[in-house]
Design a protein around this motif. Structure first.
Motif, short mmCIF file in Angstrom:
data_model
loop_
_atom_site.label_atom_id
_atom_site.label_comp_id
_atom_site.label_asym_id
_atom_site.label_seq_id
_atom_site.Cartn_x
_atom_site.Cartn_y
_atom_site.Cartn_z
N VAL A 1 22.49 53.20 19.70
CA VAL A 1 23.82 52.64 19.94
C VAL A 1 23.87 52.13 21.37
O VAL A 1 23.47 52.81 22.30
CB VAL A 1 24.91 53.70 19.72
N GLN A 2 24.34 50.91 21.51
CA GLN A 2 24.54 50.34 22.85
C GLN A 2 26.03 50.22 23.10
O GLN A 2 26.80 49.84 22.23
CB GLN A 2 23.91 48.94 22.94
N LEU A 3 26.41 50.58 24.32
CA LEU A 3 27.81 50.56 24.70
C LEU A 3 27.96 49.73 25.96
O LEU A 3 27.20 49.90 26.92
CB LEU A 3 28.32 51.98 24.96
N GLN A 4 28.92 48.85 25.97
CA GLN A 4 29.15 48.00 27.12
C GLN A 4 30.62 48.02 27.48
O GLN A 4 31.46 47.57 26.71
CB GLN A 4 28.72 46.57 26.84
N ALA A 5 30.91 48.56 28.66
CA ALA A 5 32.28 48.60 29.14
C ALA A 5 32.53 47.44 30.09
O ALA A 5 31.65 47.04 30.84
CB ALA A 5 32.54 49.92 29.87
N CYS A 6 33.73 46.90 30.04
CA CYS A 6 34.09 45.82 30.95
C CYS A 6 35.59 45.84 31.18
O CYS A 6 36.32 46.57 30.51
CB CYS A 6 33.65 44.47 30.40
N GLY A 7 36.04 45.04 32.14
CA GLY A 7 37.46 44.90 32.40
C GLY A 7 37.93 45.54 33.69
O GLY A 7 39.11 45.47 34.03
N GLY A 8 37.01 46.18 34.41
CA GLY A 8 37.40 46.79 35.67
C GLY A 8 37.69 45.76 36.74
O GLY A 8 37.53 44.56 36.54
N GLY A 9 38.11 46.26 37.89
CA GLY A 9 38.40 45.36 39.00
C GLY A 9 39.17 46.06 40.09
O GLY A 9 39.28 47.29 40.09
N LEU A 10 39.68 45.26 41.01
CA LEU A 10 40.48 45.76 42.12
C LEU A 10 41.95 45.52 41.81
O LEU A 10 42.34 44.40 41.47
CB LEU A 10 40.08 45.04 43.41
N VAL A 11 42.75 46.56 41.93
CA VAL A 11 44.17 46.45 41.62
C VAL A 11 44.96 47.28 42.63
O VAL A 11 44.44 48.26 43.17
CB VAL A 11 44.45 46.91 40.17
N GLN A 12 46.19 46.89 42.89
CA GLN A 12 47.03 47.65 43.81
C GLN A 12 47.67 48.83 43.11
O GLN A 12 47.77 48.87 41.87
CB GLN A 12 48.10 46.73 44.41
N VAL A 13 48.11 49.78 43.91
CA VAL A 13 48.81 50.94 43.38
C VAL A 13 49.98 50.48 42.51
O VAL A 13 50.72 49.58 42.88
CB VAL A 13 49.32 51.83 44.52
N GLY A 14 50.09 51.10 41.33
CA GLY A 14 51.15 50.75 40.41
C GLY A 14 50.78 49.65 39.44
O GLY A 14 51.53 49.36 38.50
N GLY A 15 49.63 49.05 39.65
CA GLY A 15 49.19 47.97 38.80
C GLY A 15 48.58 48.45 37.49
O GLY A 15 48.53 49.64 37.20
N SER A 16 48.08 47.49 36.72
CA SER A 16 47.53 47.78 35.39
C SER A 16 46.19 47.09 35.20
O SER A 16 45.92 46.04 35.79
CB SER A 16 48.48 47.31 34.29
#
Length: 120
Positions: A1-16
């Motif tokens: 099984v291969q798993l690939q996570a994505c969608g991270g980044g830099l966000v300010q406090v309170g962000g999403s």
């Protein structure tokens, strides 16, 4: 099984942010899918799980702020993260496993995680 996570980044406090985890290979829609996170020098910690039927469980520190979901047809799990805090900064990874009673057991399948950084 291969798993690939994505969608991270830099966000300010309170962000999403919304993370995605795509599973491929010898996948089984009956797997429990899980999200973990890890900071330098610390053990990887389990933060959310979702069964194939949609039952969810969360670490107390993310309850009410994070929502895990999945699309079984796409073998993909998601983690919607709201009201982010600096202590949420970590590398987030996904995993597949199973439950025995109330304990989650992970299969040793780990993909490259995605960095989430919350700035104050």
């Amino acid at each position: 099984v291969q798993l690939q996570a994505c969608g991270g980044g830099l966000v300010q406090v309170g962000g999403s942010l919304r993370l995605s985890c795509a599973a491929s290979g010898s996948t089984d829609s009956n797997y429990v899918m899980a999200w973990y996170r890890q900071t330098p020098g610390q053990l990887r910690e389990l933060i959310a799980t979702i069964s194939s039927g949609g039952n969810t469980d969360y670490k107390d520190s993310v309850k009410g702020r994070f929502t895990i979901s999945r699309d079984n047809a796409k073998n993909t799990a998601y983690l919607q993260m709201n009201s982010l805090k600096p202590e949420d900064t970590a590398v987030y990874s996904c995993n597949v496993g199973y439950y025995i009673g109330s304990y989650y057991y992970s299969y040793n399948y780990w993909g490259q995680g995605t960095q989430v950084t919350v700035s104050s």
